[in-house]
Design an enzyme around this catalytic site. Sequence first.
Site, PDB file in Angstrom:
ATOM      1  N   HIS A 187       0.689  -1.217  -0.072  1.00 21.06           N
ATOM      2  CA  HIS A 187      -0.009   0.006   0.082  1.00 21.06           C
ATOM      3  C   HIS A 187       0.796   1.257   0.052  1.00 21.06           C
ATOM      4  O   HIS A 187       2.027   1.287   0.265  1.00 21.06           O
ATOM      5  CB  HIS A 187      -0.991  -0.011   1.271  1.00 21.06           C
ATOM      6  CG  HIS A 187       0.000   0.185   2.605  1.00 21.06           C
ATOM      7  ND1 HIS A 187      -0.144   1.331   3.129  1.00 21.06           N
ATOM      8  CD2 HIS A 187       0.073  -0.816   3.253  1.00 21.06           C
ATOM      9  CE1 HIS A 187       0.683   1.092   4.308  1.00 21.06           C
ATOM     10  NE2 HIS A 187       0.844  -0.056   4.431  1.00 21.06           N
ATOM     11  N   CYS A 229       3.937  -4.504   6.195  1.00 18.97           N
ATOM     12  CA  CYS A 229       3.275  -4.132   4.957  1.00 18.97           C
ATOM     13  C   CYS A 229       4.603  -3.709   4.139  1.00 18.97           C
ATOM     14  O   CYS A 229       5.747  -3.872   4.514  1.00 18.97           O
ATOM     15  CB  CYS A 229       2.443  -3.125   5.125  1.00 18.97           C
ATOM     16  SG  CYS A 229       0.814  -3.418   6.070  1.00 18.97           S
TER      17      CYS A 229
END
Length: 395
Positions: free
Chosen positions: A324, A342
């Site tokens: 992301h 992430c």
Amino acid sequence: MFPKKNILSAAGILVATLLASACSSGDDSGSPGTSGSGGSSSPATVSIEPADAHGMNPTTPIVVKAANGKLTEVTVTSAKGKPVAGKIAPDGLSWTNNEVLGYGGSYHVVAHAQGTDGKPVEKAGDVTTITPKKEANANLIPAPSAVKSAGVGVGQPIVFSFATPVKNKAAVEKALSVESSPKQEGGWYWIDDKNVHYRSKEYWQPGTTLTVSAKIYGVDFGNGVFGAEDRTETYKVHDSWIGKADGNSEQMQIFHNGQMVKSMPISMGKDATPTHLGPHVISDKQANYTMDSCTYGVCPPDPKAYRSNEKFSERISNDGEFVHENPNSVGQQGSSNVSHGCINLNAANAQWFFDNFGLGDVVEVTNSGGPQLPLWDLYGDWSKSWPDWQKGSAL
């Protein structure tokens, strides 16, 4: 007294007469057990199988048979008066229903036949089908409707998820199938009592068509649970998109159908929260998404807890790992790993990744310092070698 010569002549005539009689093919209509027309004549006998069955599986066919004659009419009617479709065989010796029976049903069978004696015969019987304690549906992941237009990536496992535990795994697995075109080797693995995954030996070939079937109606799942209904769905595998994220170089190289088309700086999980190693498969994508560590059990005041709104988010595991945009780590992207696990990208790269990668596409993580992505962690399927994957089958 006759002369000797005459006696011999009479004897010769008698022998000749007997031989002629023995070689004759005259009418034998007086022989016992035959009719005057030369064929047997008997009343018809009719049988219904299974005979007066109570609690039979609805997939078991009702078969009506005739002997010493032929069937002329067979009717099977439900308790509500609805006829069950069936057909008499061309030779007239049997009838079978070609409409599947229902659970918890009662059916009345009436058969008419005519014997070789020309006389009609009627036979009647009743059968009932089982009433399951519970019926199980074959829920598919990803939902076919969600990927109908876009297709799935080369890493996408096919998942059947059942609401209740499956005791008779082998019986259920036999009822499941995935046909790939072009043909590719694959197999099933039971992740737990409710979820069974199918993956190919290698990533799917781009352009593959997958025909997925669950012929579970009437299948005994165990503990009184039976399959609710059959279903067949088709998936299309789109182009190959694979991201190779390297924790040492802090770069992610993008490969489209085997050719590298882009490289982008990244920041992966820091030492306290390293990104899992191995192939990850994208299972969801949201242009705007609230990331909350509480969703997988890490809540304040735990120092690892977090909650933030992120853009262009694509889930790569079920315990909070995403690819992301993260504007807060742009300064570290390409130089150090600082995330909660992430893979962080800048705005332009995050949108490019979001526009090109979708469900079933792959992100392969190396040199992250983290453990291998667990099998259960949607989708850790590719963490298993092919021989180990095959051991997960119930057959």
